[in-house]
Design a protein around this motif. Structure first.
Motif, PDB file in Angstrom:
ATOM      1  N   LYS A   1      23.089  62.243  21.631  1.00 47.28           N
ATOM      2  CA  LYS A   1      22.276  61.033  21.509  1.00 47.28           C
ATOM      3  C   LYS A   1      22.581  60.010  22.603  1.00 47.28           C
ATOM      4  CE  LYS A   1      21.032  60.887  16.607  1.00 47.28           C
ATOM      5  NZ  LYS A   1      21.139  60.116  15.341  1.00 47.28           N
TER       6      LYS A   1
ATOM      7  N   TRP B   1      19.231  61.251  27.932  1.00 50.70           N
ATOM      8  CA  TRP B   1      18.263  62.261  28.377  1.00 50.70           C
ATOM      9  C   TRP B   1      16.847  61.708  28.423  1.00 50.70           C
ATOM     10  CZ3 TRP B   1      14.123  64.448  25.637  1.00 50.70           C
ATOM     11  CH2 TRP B   1      13.484  65.511  26.296  1.00 50.70           C
ATOM     12  N   LYS B   2      16.085  62.141  29.445  1.00 52.15           N
ATOM     13  CA  LYS B   2      14.681  61.776  29.588  1.00 52.15           C
ATOM     14  C   LYS B   2      13.861  63.033  29.843  1.00 52.15           C
ATOM     15  CE  LYS B   2      15.230  57.370  29.124  1.00 52.15           C
ATOM     16  NZ  LYS B   2      14.703  56.677  27.915  1.00 52.15           N
ATOM     17  N   PRO B   3      12.640  63.110  29.276  1.00 49.94           N
ATOM     18  CA  PRO B   3      11.817  64.328  29.424  1.00 49.94           C
ATOM     19  C   PRO B   3      11.340  64.579  30.843  1.00 49.94           C
ATOM     20  CG  PRO B   3      10.598  62.605  28.267  1.00 49.94           C
ATOM     21  CD  PRO B   3      11.996  62.120  28.393  1.00 49.94           C
ATOM     22  N   THR B   4      11.413  63.589  31.708  1.00 51.01           N
ATOM     23  CA  THR B   4      11.031  63.817  33.100  1.00 51.01           C
ATOM     24  C   THR B   4      12.041  64.715  33.817  1.00 51.01           C
ATOM     25  OG1 THR B   4      12.119  61.721  33.621  1.00 51.01           O
ATOM     26  CG2 THR B   4       9.724  61.687  33.323  1.00 51.01           C
TER      27      THR B   4
ATOM     28  N   GLU C   1      11.375  60.896  22.695  1.00 52.18           N
ATOM     29  CA  GLU C   1      11.098  60.740  24.129  1.00 52.18           C
ATOM     30  C   GLU C   1       9.737  61.355  24.494  1.00 52.18           C
ATOM     31  OE1 GLU C   1      12.697  59.065  26.322  1.00 52.18           O
ATOM     32  OE2 GLU C   1      14.418  58.509  25.086  1.00 52.18           O
TER      33      GLU C   1
ATOM     34  N   ALA D   1       6.959  59.105  23.291  1.00 51.63           N
ATOM     35  CA  ALA D   1       6.768  57.937  24.156  1.00 51.63           C
ATOM     36  C   ALA D   1       5.963  58.303  25.401  1.00 51.63           C
ATOM     37  CB  ALA D   1       8.138  57.370  24.551  1.00 51.63           C
ATOM     38  N   ILE D   2       6.190  59.497  25.946  1.00 53.11           N
ATOM     39  CA  ILE D   2       5.433  59.937  27.119  1.00 53.11           C
ATOM     40  C   ILE D   2       3.949  60.058  26.790  1.00 53.11           C
ATOM     41  CG2 ILE D   2       5.003  61.947  28.594  1.00 53.11           C
ATOM     42  CD1 ILE D   2       7.299  60.437  29.644  1.00 53.11           C
TER      43      ILE D   2
ATOM     44  N   CYS E   1       1.019  64.571  31.019  1.00 49.65           N
ATOM     45  CA  CYS E   1       2.169  64.819  30.140  1.00 49.65           C
ATOM     46  C   CYS E   1       2.349  66.307  29.837  1.00 49.65           C
ATOM     47  CB  CYS E   1       2.016  64.032  28.834  1.00 49.65           C
ATOM     48  SG  CYS E   1       0.468  64.313  27.972  1.00 49.65           S
TER      49      CYS E   1
ATOM     50  N   GLN F   1       5.810  67.794  30.782  1.00 47.75           N
ATOM     51  CA  GLN F   1       6.913  67.384  29.921  1.00 47.75           C
ATOM     52  C   GLN F   1       6.900  68.114  28.574  1.00 47.75           C
ATOM     53  OE1 GLN F   1       5.052  64.758  31.635  1.00 47.75           O
ATOM     54  NE2 GLN F   1       6.635  65.084  33.182  1.00 47.75           N
TER      55      GLN F   1
END
Length: 477
Positions: A241, A245-248, A280, A283-284, A299, A302
């Motif tokens: 957590k 981390w980010k999905p990009t 995440e 949100a994208i 998106c 991702q």
């Protein structure tokens, strides 16, 4: 049995199954002989029984440590086992949360329970319980050593994991009966929890993999509330957590989850997906604004990597994607919509469920636009200048239902195609190989799925038959 070949292989195998170890003595507690009986020579004129009489009444000692619980204290004379050398030597030994005290109390509970059962079995003196007695004796030895080291603060996590792993492999039924998985969890968790919480799993996913595999083997009973699941949920999930981390940049999270896929409890995998990955990704998708920047695939890169691990969880996001795609595609020019929108729409077919995809295709009006494109298609022979059949219509064909595409072709294409061929053949007179190549060229434009349908092949073969009939001097209809 230890220093010379076994006279009977079946007997040797039976003894091994009863936990006999080569080199140890026979008997319930290993007190028996380890070498063949020697027959001493009796001196001349001496009577029977005179040889060795001086040792009469003396107890036999084979020189090996005794395992008789009535003649030793718990933990004495225990055979030395290979010590497990953990990869990580910096386990903390503090007791700030009182968990070490809890571990000692749990060991005492196990000792009392097993010892009570053991004494009852000894009182019955039942030979059939020999193997059970040896099992209980070994368990008491291991737990007693752990209890002693825990009391003195000398307990190391690596040795502890090895002890319980050895017990489970040797006595799996007793391990389960005495709830030693719970004991492992109570004693091991305080030692490994601090280090797991400091770990950065996305940067080095394999760092604790070997230790986790051994913990799973000793602490996991298969339930969602097993000691192993509790430990991992309490340590690994928080570490993931706070990883940022980010999905990009999905590679770190994907690499960790794929590396640990067989080690993580299912409940932990679900938690990470629901509490870290999905927020995440949501949100994208929510930030995608078709009015400011219309990119139908913005998106998709991702979401696509998560289809295998998080497939069912993505269904809610697909509903939002579908709505935004529909809003962006509605009202676009019919003449150019098919050609311009294909690249943005087609990638989503692999993500949507078949029924959802068919509904989406109907909503954005693909079939009416394909029908219009077929009507506007100019079919000319001997040279086909209009490339829209190949570059637009056949590109969209795999995205629509097969039956719908066949109906469109039968209604708007094949009759016009055969008429154009017939007109060319009649006006040109006796056909040449060019006419046959024209027919084959059209056939190559169809998708493999359409060519697998008998109706499409029959319509195309009718054109070939016309060419063959005229070549043979017959009149074409």
């Amino acid at each position: 049995m230890s220093s010379f070949p076994a006279p009977n292989a079946r007997v040797a195998n039976m003894m091994r199954r009863m936990n006999y170890e080569p080199g140890s003595g026979l008997g319930k507690y290993g007190q028996g002989i380890v070498s063949p009986i020697k027959v001493p020579e009796r001196p001349k004129h001496r009577g029977l029984g005179t040889v060795g009489a001086e040792q009469e009444g003396a107890s036999y000692d084979n020189g090996l440590p005794s395992t008789d619980p009535r003649t030793k204290k718990w933990g004495d004379g225990r055979k030395a086992k290979r010590s497990y050398q953990p990869r990580h030597q910096d386990f903390e030994r503090g007791d700030a949360d009182g968990s070490r005290k809890q571990g000692r109390e749990f060991c005492e509970e196990i000792l009392a329970k097993v010892h009570q059962q053991w004494e009852a079995a000894l009182a019955r003196q039942d030979d059939q319980e020999t193997l059970e007695l040896v099992t209980k004796a070994t368990i008491i030895e291991v737990v007693a050593v752990i209890h002693e080291k825990s009391t003195t603060g000398e307990l190391a996590a690596g040795d502890l994991i090895w002890e319980f792993t050895w017990l489970k492999e040797r006595f799996p039924e007793a391990y389960k009966m005495h709830r030693l998985a719970d004991a492992t969890g109570v004693v091991v968790a305080p030692l490994v929890r601090p280090m797991l919480r400091k770990w950065q799993p996305l940067l080095d996913p394999t760092l604790w993999l070997d230790v986790a595999a051994m913990l799973k083997n000793t602490m996991d009973d298969g339930s969602a509330t097993s000691p192993y699941a509790a430990l991992i949920n309490d340590t690994v999930v928080p570490a993931v957590k706070v990883s940022g981390w980010k999905p990009t940049d999905p590679e770190g999270m994907l690499r960790f989850l794929e590396t640990w896929e067989d080690i993580l409890p299912p409940s932990t995998m679900q938690r990470i997906l629901e509490e870290v990955v999905m927020p995440e990704l949501t949100a994208i998708v929510d930030s995608w604004d078709r009015r400011s920047s219309w990119d139908p695939t913005c998106c998709h890169p991702q979401l696509c990597p998560w289809v295998r691990l998080a497939g069912p969880l993505l269904e809610g996001l697909y509903a939002t994607v579908r709505r935004k795609l529909l809003e962006g595609l509605q009202g676009r020019d019919t003449g150019s919509a098919l050609a311009s929108n294909y690249e943005g729409v087609s990638p989503w077919k692999a993500l949507f469920r078949p029924a959802t995809w068919e509904e989406f295709i109907d909503e954005i009006g693909v079939l009416p636009r394909l029908a219009q494109a077929l009507l506007e298609l100019r079919i000319t022979a001997p040279r086909q200048n209009d490339e829209s059949f190949e570059k637009v219509i056949m590109k969209w064909a795999p995205l629509v239902r097969q039956d719908d595409m066949l109906e469109l072709l039968e209604a708007e294409f094949f009759d016009r195609w055969q008429k154009a061929l017939r007109h060319w053949l009649v006006s040109a007179g006796r056909p040449t190989g060019e006419a046959m190549e024209w027919c084959r060229g059209w056939k190559r434009l169809f998708t493999p799925e359409l060519l697998a349908d008998e109706r499409v092949l029959a319509c195309l073969e009718e054109g070939v038959d016309m060419v063959n009939c005229l070549a043979e001097g017959q009149q074409i209809l």
